[in-house]
Motif scaffolding. Structure first.
Motif, PDB file in Angstrom:
ATOM      1  N   GLU A  35       0.732  -1.117  -0.056  1.00  0.00           N
ATOM      2  CA  GLU A  35       0.273   0.142   0.099  1.00  0.00           C
ATOM      3  C   GLU A  35       1.163   1.214  -0.011  1.00  0.00           C
ATOM      4  OE1 GLU A  35      -2.839   0.136   3.222  1.00  0.00           O
ATOM      5  OE2 GLU A  35      -4.166  -1.452   1.731  1.00  0.00           O
ATOM      6  N   LYS A  39      -3.643   8.241   0.293  1.00  0.00           N
ATOM      7  CA  LYS A  39      -4.236   8.143  -0.538  1.00  0.00           C
ATOM      8  C   LYS A  39      -5.093   9.837  -1.042  1.00  0.00           C
ATOM      9  CE  LYS A  39      -7.750   7.415   3.032  1.00  0.00           C
ATOM     10  NZ  LYS A  39      -9.281   6.666   3.157  1.00  0.00           N
ATOM     11  N   LYS A  40      -6.077   9.285  -1.487  1.00  0.00           N
ATOM     12  CA  LYS A  40      -6.881  10.753  -2.867  1.00  0.00           C
ATOM     13  C   LYS A  40      -7.781  10.926  -1.748  1.00  0.00           C
ATOM     14  CE  LYS A  40      -4.606  10.817  -7.351  1.00  0.00           C
ATOM     15  NZ  LYS A  40      -4.467  10.686  -8.335  1.00  0.00           N
ATOM     16  N   GLU A  41      -8.343  12.082  -1.182  1.00  0.00           N
ATOM     17  CA  GLU A  41      -9.407  11.940  -0.704  1.00  0.00           C
ATOM     18  C   GLU A  41     -11.146  11.191  -1.541  1.00  0.00           C
ATOM     19  OE1 GLU A  41     -12.523  15.688   1.120  1.00  0.00           O
ATOM     20  OE2 GLU A  41     -10.495  15.290   0.987  1.00  0.00           O
ATOM     21  N   GLU A  43     -11.198   8.215  -2.255  1.00  0.00           N
ATOM     22  CA  GLU A  43     -10.119   7.070  -3.002  1.00  0.00           C
ATOM     23  C   GLU A  43     -10.324   5.833  -2.199  1.00  0.00           C
ATOM     24  OE1 GLU A  43      -8.155   7.427  -6.500  1.00  0.00           O
ATOM     25  OE2 GLU A  43      -9.220   9.259  -7.476  1.00  0.00           O
ATOM     26  N   GLU A  44     -10.186   4.700  -2.635  1.00  0.00           N
ATOM     27  CA  GLU A  44      -9.537   3.091  -1.834  1.00  0.00           C
ATOM     28  C   GLU A  44      -8.146   4.192  -1.280  1.00  0.00           C
ATOM     29  OE1 GLU A  44     -10.378  -0.342  -2.158  1.00  0.00           O
ATOM     30  OE2 GLU A  44     -12.080  -0.045  -2.636  1.00  0.00           O
ATOM     31  N   ARG A  45      -7.107   3.599  -0.858  1.00  0.00           N
ATOM     32  CA  ARG A  45      -6.061   3.214  -0.646  1.00  0.00           C
ATOM     33  C   ARG A  45      -5.397   2.191  -2.102  1.00  0.00           C
ATOM     34  NH1 ARG A  45      -2.250   5.461   3.172  1.00  0.00           N
ATOM     35  NH2 ARG A  45      -4.023   5.405   4.880  1.00  0.00           N
ATOM     36  N   ALA A  46      -4.056   3.595  -2.949  1.00  0.00           N
ATOM     37  CA  ALA A  46      -3.602   2.364  -3.775  1.00  0.00           C
ATOM     38  C   ALA A  46      -2.319   1.307  -3.313  1.00  0.00           C
ATOM     39  CB  ALA A  46      -2.933   3.712  -4.675  1.00  0.00           C
TER      40      ALA A  46
END
Length: 141
Positions: A35, A39-41, A43-46
């Motif tokens: 991980e 993370k973008k607000e 969105e799920e953690r990339a």
């Protein structure tokens, strides 16, 4: 120069182990899902999917104690290479050559289920009953 990698992530599949001809050394290949720290607000953690290779006892250790979904910590170095595929195109590769692998402290559910659980009575409070008259034998007051 410094080429040192430390990663912690989950195996995306079971480790694929093969043995080299001649020396019969284990070669284990696997992919770690790691991980990202941000993370973008909304969105799920990339995650990044990192190809790894381990040799010898390290490969055998990883394949024996870790499986798909297991959390693992590895240290090693970045290794690059290239080959020509069947279509005649040159393909470049980047992978982590794993030197050490460690448990992360996370307990696997399937291991916990296979271990016998202590027998608990309905009034079990975590303490052992001390028999009467043992006070004289205890080394403290």
């Amino acid at each position: 120069m410094l080429n040192h990698v430390v990663l912690m992530g989950r195996l995306t599949r079971d480790v694929e182990v093969r043995y080299s001809q001649g020396s019969n050394m284990a070669i284990g290949r696997f992919t770690l899902a790691v991980e990202r720290d941000y993370k973008k607000e909304g969105e799920e953690r990339a995650a990044d999917f990192v190809s790894c290779v381990a040799f010898g006892k390290t490969a055998e250790f990883i394949s024996q104690y870790f499986g798909k979904g297991s959390m693992i910590a590895v240290t090693g170095s970045i290794q690059t290479g290239s080959y020509t595929n069947q279509e005649g195109q040159k393909v470049y590769t980047t992978e982590v050559k794993v030197d050490k692998a460690s448990f992360t402290g996370e307990k696997r559910d399937d291991l916990q289920q296979s271990r016998p659980q202590p027998q608990q009575t309905p009034d079990y409070d975590g303490f052992m009953n001390v028999p009467d008259g043992i006070d004289e034998e205890l080394p403290f007051d």
